[in-house]
Design a protein around this motif. Structure first.
Motif, short mmCIF file in Angstrom:
data_model
loop_
_atom_site.label_atom_id
_atom_site.label_comp_id
_atom_site.label_asym_id
_atom_site.label_seq_id
_atom_site.Cartn_x
_atom_site.Cartn_y
_atom_site.Cartn_z
N GLU A 122 6.56 11.58 2.73
CA GLU A 122 6.62 13.29 2.81
C GLU A 122 5.26 13.86 3.32
OE1 GLU A 122 7.80 13.86 -1.37
OE2 GLU A 122 9.59 13.10 -1.32
N ILE A 123 4.35 13.20 3.35
CA ILE A 123 3.27 13.77 3.91
C ILE A 123 2.73 13.20 5.48
CG2 ILE A 123 2.04 13.91 1.71
CD1 ILE A 123 0.32 11.47 2.10
N GLY A 124 3.75 12.32 5.82
CA GLY A 124 3.74 12.17 7.47
C GLY A 124 3.13 10.71 7.52
N VAL A 125 3.03 9.98 6.59
CA VAL A 125 2.37 8.64 6.77
C VAL A 125 3.52 7.56 6.75
CG1 VAL A 125 0.88 6.86 5.62
CG2 VAL A 125 0.42 9.05 5.39
N ASP A 126 3.97 7.24 8.15
CA ASP A 126 5.32 6.43 8.12
C ASP A 126 4.46 5.02 8.17
OD1 ASP A 126 4.15 6.23 10.75
OD2 ASP A 126 5.67 7.36 11.61
N SER A 127 5.32 3.91 8.72
CA SER A 127 5.11 2.65 8.89
C SER A 127 4.01 2.24 9.92
CB SER A 127 6.33 1.50 9.03
OG SER A 127 7.01 2.16 10.09
N LEU A 128 4.21 2.89 11.00
CA LEU A 128 3.25 2.95 12.18
C LEU A 128 1.80 3.50 11.59
CD1 LEU A 128 2.46 2.35 15.05
CD2 LEU A 128 3.32 4.42 15.66
N ALA A 129 1.86 4.49 10.95
CA ALA A 129 0.59 5.20 10.40
C ALA A 129 0.04 4.10 9.32
CB ALA A 129 0.66 6.37 9.75
N LEU A 130 0.65 3.43 8.57
CA LEU A 130 0.10 2.56 7.63
C LEU A 130 -0.50 1.27 8.41
CD1 LEU A 130 2.76 2.41 4.88
CD2 LEU A 130 0.57 3.03 4.76
N VAL A 131 0.06 1.05 9.58
CA VAL A 131 -0.56 -0.20 10.33
C VAL A 131 -1.66 0.38 10.97
CG1 VAL A 131 -0.09 -1.48 12.32
CG2 VAL A 131 1.57 -1.34 10.81
N GLU A 132 -1.89 1.34 11.50
CA GLU A 132 -2.98 2.11 11.79
C GLU A 132 -4.07 2.28 10.80
OE1 GLU A 132 -4.00 6.15 14.77
OE2 GLU A 132 -1.86 5.56 14.30
N LEU A 133 -3.70 2.66 9.52
CA LEU A 133 -4.44 2.79 8.33
C LEU A 133 -5.32 1.57 8.27
CD1 LEU A 133 -2.80 5.14 6.08
CD2 LEU A 133 -4.97 5.65 7.15
N SER A 134 -4.43 0.32 8.22
CA SER A 134 -4.95 -0.84 7.78
C SER A 134 -6.03 -1.37 8.97
CB SER A 134 -3.62 -1.92 7.94
OG SER A 134 -4.24 -3.16 7.51
N MET A 135 -5.76 -1.08 10.21
CA MET A 135 -6.69 -1.66 11.42
C MET A 135 -7.93 -0.67 11.32
SD MET A 135 -4.20 -2.19 14.59
CE MET A 135 -4.02 -0.35 15.04
N LEU A 136 -7.76 0.71 10.95
CA LEU A 136 -9.00 1.46 10.78
C LEU A 136 -9.99 0.95 9.66
CD1 LEU A 136 -7.49 4.96 11.44
CD2 LEU A 136 -9.34 3.86 12.96
N LEU A 137 -9.14 0.63 8.57
CA LEU A 137 -9.71 0.05 7.23
C LEU A 137 -10.64 -1.13 7.67
CD1 LEU A 137 -10.61 0.53 4.27
CD2 LEU A 137 -8.45 -1.04 3.93
N ALA A 138 -9.87 -1.98 8.60
CA ALA A 138 -10.65 -3.42 8.80
C ALA A 138 -11.87 -2.93 10.01
CB ALA A 138 -9.57 -4.29 9.53
N GLU A 139 -11.56 -2.23 10.92
CA GLU A 139 -12.55 -1.79 11.64
C GLU A 139 -13.84 -1.18 11.07
OE1 GLU A 139 -11.52 0.77 14.82
OE2 GLU A 139 -9.72 -0.51 15.29
N GLN A 140 -13.69 -0.47 9.98
CA GLN A 140 -14.85 0.48 9.46
C GLN A 140 -15.62 -0.20 8.29
OE1 GLN A 140 -13.40 4.30 8.35
NE2 GLN A 140 -12.82 4.85 10.71
N THR A 141 -14.54 -1.22 7.57
CA THR A 141 -15.21 -1.86 6.60
C THR A 141 -15.26 -3.35 6.48
OG1 THR A 141 -13.33 -1.86 5.44
CG2 THR A 141 -14.40 0.34 5.01
N GLY A 142 -14.40 -3.68 7.43
CA GLY A 142 -14.45 -5.22 7.43
C GLY A 142 -13.27 -5.74 6.40
#
Length: 78
Positions: free
Chosen positions: A27-47
């Protein structure tokens, strides 16, 4: 919400202002592609890595925030 999650949401184009823990991700615009993107960003920024299946299992912003916070503090499975 964790500051890290605020930053990640903003990076994928979701304004975290005014969001509530019970808001459903789709409902806030976080679809499955955005979840994958969030996961990759989290890994890049924090390990910290979160598997795709685990990311896909959350349906609300609060659940996503809890998952990210648990990983950032070393709680939860990896």
């Amino acid at each position: 919400m964790t500051h890290c999650l605020d930053q990640l949401l903003a990076t994928v184009g979701v304004d975290p202002t005014g969001l509530a823990p019970g808001d459903r991700l789709e409902e806030i615009g976080v679809d499955s592609l955005a979840l994958v993107e969030l996961s990759m960003l989290l890994a890049e920024q924090t390990g910290v890595t979160i598997g795709d299946d685990e990311m896909a299992s959350v349906s609300t912003l609060g659940a996503l925030d809890d998952l990210v916070a648990a990983r950032l503090t070393g709680r939860g499975t990896r």
